[in-house]
Design a protein around this motif. Structure first.
Motif, PDB file in Angstrom:
ATOM      1  N   PHE A  17       0.836  -1.196   0.000  1.00 32.28           N
ATOM      2  CA  PHE A  17       0.000   0.000   0.000  1.00 32.28           C
ATOM      3  C   PHE A  17       0.874   1.250   0.000  1.00 32.28           C
ATOM      4  N   ASP A  18       0.457   2.271  -0.768  1.00 31.76           N
ATOM      5  CA  ASP A  18       1.178   3.539  -0.745  1.00 31.76           C
ATOM      6  C   ASP A  18       0.268   4.700  -0.355  1.00 31.76           C
ATOM      7  N   ASP A  19      -0.927   4.388   0.164  1.00 24.83           N
ATOM      8  CA  ASP A  19      -1.860   5.408   0.622  1.00 24.83           C
ATOM      9  C   ASP A  19      -2.313   5.038   2.034  1.00 24.83           C
ATOM     10  N   TYR A  20      -2.284   6.005   2.938  1.00 22.21           N
ATOM     11  CA  TYR A  20      -2.594   5.679   4.334  1.00 22.21           C
ATOM     12  C   TYR A  20      -4.020   5.191   4.513  1.00 22.21           C
ATOM     13  N   MET A  21      -4.946   5.650   3.656  1.00 22.61           N
ATOM     14  CA  MET A  21      -6.330   5.191   3.778  1.00 22.61           C
ATOM     15  C   MET A  21      -6.474   3.723   3.386  1.00 22.61           C
ATOM     16  N   ASP A  22      -5.624   3.253   2.491  1.00 24.53           N
ATOM     17  CA  ASP A  22      -5.640   1.837   2.139  1.00 24.53           C
ATOM     18  C   ASP A  22      -5.125   0.988   3.304  1.00 24.53           C
ATOM     19  N   VAL A  23      -4.142   1.509   4.028  1.00 27.23           N
ATOM     20  CA  VAL A  23      -3.670   0.808   5.232  1.00 27.23           C
ATOM     21  C   VAL A  23      -4.768   0.797   6.285  1.00 27.23           C
ATOM     22  N   ALA A  58       2.468  11.364   6.342  1.00 25.08           N
ATOM     23  CA  ALA A  58       3.494  12.398   6.479  1.00 25.08           C
ATOM     24  C   ALA A  58       4.302  12.540   5.195  1.00 25.08           C
ATOM     25  N   LEU A  59       4.677  11.431   4.587  1.00 31.54           N
ATOM     26  CA  LEU A  59       5.475  11.475   3.365  1.00 31.54           C
ATOM     27  C   LEU A  59       4.736  12.178   2.230  1.00 31.54           C
ATOM     28  N   LYS A  60       3.399  12.053   2.234  1.00 35.89           N
ATOM     29  CA  LYS A  60       2.606  12.646   1.152  1.00 35.89           C
ATOM     30  C   LYS A  60       2.070  14.024   1.513  1.00 35.89           C
ATOM     31  N   GLY A  61       2.481  14.540   2.677  1.00 33.70           N
ATOM     32  CA  GLY A  61       2.075  15.879   3.050  1.00 33.70           C
ATOM     33  C   GLY A  61       0.621  16.016   3.438  1.00 33.70           C
ATOM     34  N   CYS A  62       0.011  14.949   3.915  1.00 30.14           N
ATOM     35  CA  CYS A  62      -1.388  14.993   4.330  1.00 30.14           C
ATOM     36  C   CYS A  62      -1.538  15.721   5.664  1.00 30.14           C
ATOM     37  N   ASP A  63      -2.752  16.170   5.941  1.00 31.89           N
ATOM     38  CA  ASP A  63      -3.074  16.757   7.233  1.00 31.89           C
ATOM     39  C   ASP A  63      -2.966  15.649   8.283  1.00 31.89           C
ATOM     40  N   LEU A  64      -2.014  15.758   9.187  1.00 41.49           N
ATOM     41  CA  LEU A  64      -1.741  14.657  10.121  1.00 41.49           C
ATOM     42  C   LEU A  64      -2.839  14.486  11.161  1.00 41.49           C
ATOM     43  N   ASP A  65      -3.490  15.572  11.558  1.00 41.88           N
ATOM     44  CA  ASP A  65      -4.598  15.441  12.511  1.00 41.88           C
ATOM     45  C   ASP A  65      -5.755  14.677  11.883  1.00 41.88           C
ATOM     46  N   LYS A  66      -6.050  14.984  10.613  1.00 43.76           N
ATOM     47  CA  LYS A  66      -7.110  14.250   9.912  1.00 43.76           C
ATOM     48  C   LYS A  66      -6.702  12.794   9.717  1.00 43.76           C
ATOM     49  N   ALA A  67      -5.442  12.567   9.319  1.00 50.00           N
ATOM     50  CA  ALA A  67      -4.960  11.195   9.128  1.00 50.00           C
ATOM     51  C   ALA A  67      -5.066  10.408  10.426  1.00 50.00           C
ATOM     52  N   ALA A  68      -4.691  11.045  11.537  1.00 51.86           N
ATOM     53  CA  ALA A  68      -4.773  10.372  12.836  1.00 51.86           C
ATOM     54  C   ALA A  68      -6.204   9.960  13.144  1.00 51.86           C
ATOM     55  N   ALA A  69      -7.155  10.867  12.908  1.00 54.10           N
ATOM     56  CA  ALA A  69      -8.562  10.548  13.166  1.00 54.10           C
ATOM     57  C   ALA A  69      -9.044   9.430  12.246  1.00 54.10           C
TER      58      ALA A  69
END
Length: 332
Positions: free
Chosen positions: A39-45, A72-83
């Motif tokens: 996987f290369d997308d955090y949402m897929d993980v 983080a590598l893709k510059g996503c909003d980390l607070d949103k990614a965490a949620a």
């Protein structure tokens, strides 16, 4: 863990980072085939956590760490990614612990890959310590019992409940393990038995409902894993764990829980406060996509139950073996 890959036995982890992607064993395909997914997308993980491609609290934690790494590598909003990542499954404390760990590291300027790899490495080191401490409980000729999967697949490598068995086996001790099938997803039959077989540890798969029967015939020691442990020692683990603990108490069988300190949730006072995931009823009513339950019958499918601390002999952690009343020794 040892596994046959391309007809060769090699050491392999449950989840890792390679060439910009998160790589993990698809545990849904075991034991019939060993398939690696990337996987290369955090949402897929996140989806891999939700759909149980990866299972077991420590491995879920590592997958969450790598999901945050990708974000983080893709510059996503980390607070949103965490949620997003934390919403994948509600019960396993390691998932939330790993996300907090990564947010702390990333806010301090850490390299995302190094931070996630460090989390996974720490998980392995904790499991090795659990194995060393727990192996002291196992003696030649013992009959052991475990439930669900708390082996290397569930913990990046080595295992929690299976770690003492691996270490004891490597020390030359010979013993037998009852592995309950673990309905409805059959992790005990499909994953734990597969791991024990790969390690050459003598074992047999038993129906969940036969656990009390074999305890009545003589079981010396029970070791299970945990997904979340409350401050008072109540703990959540795969559904069917509490049944075993109750019967073990009746027959005077030592009942141990193997878990790293990251599985302890000191903000949760008792097991009554642990959120229990409810899985789809199709996991109960269907087998391999074919409905076997009567049409119109509903099914209830809690993924976990909560075992009271009073039924626990001790917690095998990387810090040593603790009685429930000694948990405060590892707080903070």
């Amino acid at each position: 863990m040892k596994a046959a890959v391309d007809n060769k036995v090699r050491d392999i982890k449950a989840v890792w980072f390679e060439d910009g992607k998160v790589v993990m064993i698809d545990q849904r395909r075991l034991p019939h085939e060993l398939v690696l997914t990337r996987f290369d997308d955090y949402m897929d993980v996140r989806e891999a956590i939700r759909n149980m491609t990866v299972r077991g609290a420590p491995s879920i934690g590592a997958a969450a760490a790598y999901a945050m790494c990708l974000a983080a590598l893709k510059g996503c909003d980390l607070d949103k990614a965490a949620a997003d990542v934390q919403s994948a499954r509600p019960t396993a404390n390691d998932l939330f612990y790993a996300v907090r760990y990564m947010l702390d590291k990333l806010s301090g300027g850490a390299d995302p890959v190094a931070a996630a790899d460090g989390y996974a490495r720490l998980t392995r080191e904790k499991c090795e310590a659990i194995g060393r401490h727990g192996a002291e409980l196992i003696e030649d000729g013992m009959k052991l019992m475990t439930h669900c999967n708390a082996g290397a697949l569930a913990t990046v490598d080595v295992g929690t409940a299976l770690a003492p068995m691996r270490f004891a086996h490597d020390q030359g001790k010979r013993f037998f393990v009852y592995a309950s099938e673990t309905r409805p997803r059959l992790q005990g039959m499909q994953l734990t038995a597969w791991e024990l077989g790969q390690e050459g540890i003598d074992h047999a798969i038993i129906p969940d409902g036969a656990s009390a029967y074999y305890m009545s015939k003589g079981v010396d020691l029970i070791i299970v894993g945990a997904d979340r442990i409350a401050r008072n020692g109540d703990f959540a683990n795969k559904i069917g764990t509490m049944d075993k603990a109750i019967v073990a108490k009746h027959f005077g069988i030592p009942f141990y829980v193997a878990a790293p300190v990251s599985t302890f949730d000191f903000a949760t006072a008792t097991g009554a406060d642990i959120v229990i995931e409810q899985r789809p009823e199709e996991e109960v009513t269907e087998v391999a996509g074919t409905r076997i339950a009567p049409s119109g019958s509903k099914a209830l499918n809690p993924s976990f139950d909560v075992t009271p601390a009073g039924l626990v002999t001790g917690f095998i952690t990387e810090k040593g073996i603790l009685k429930p009343e000694e948990i405060d020794r590892v707080m903070g």
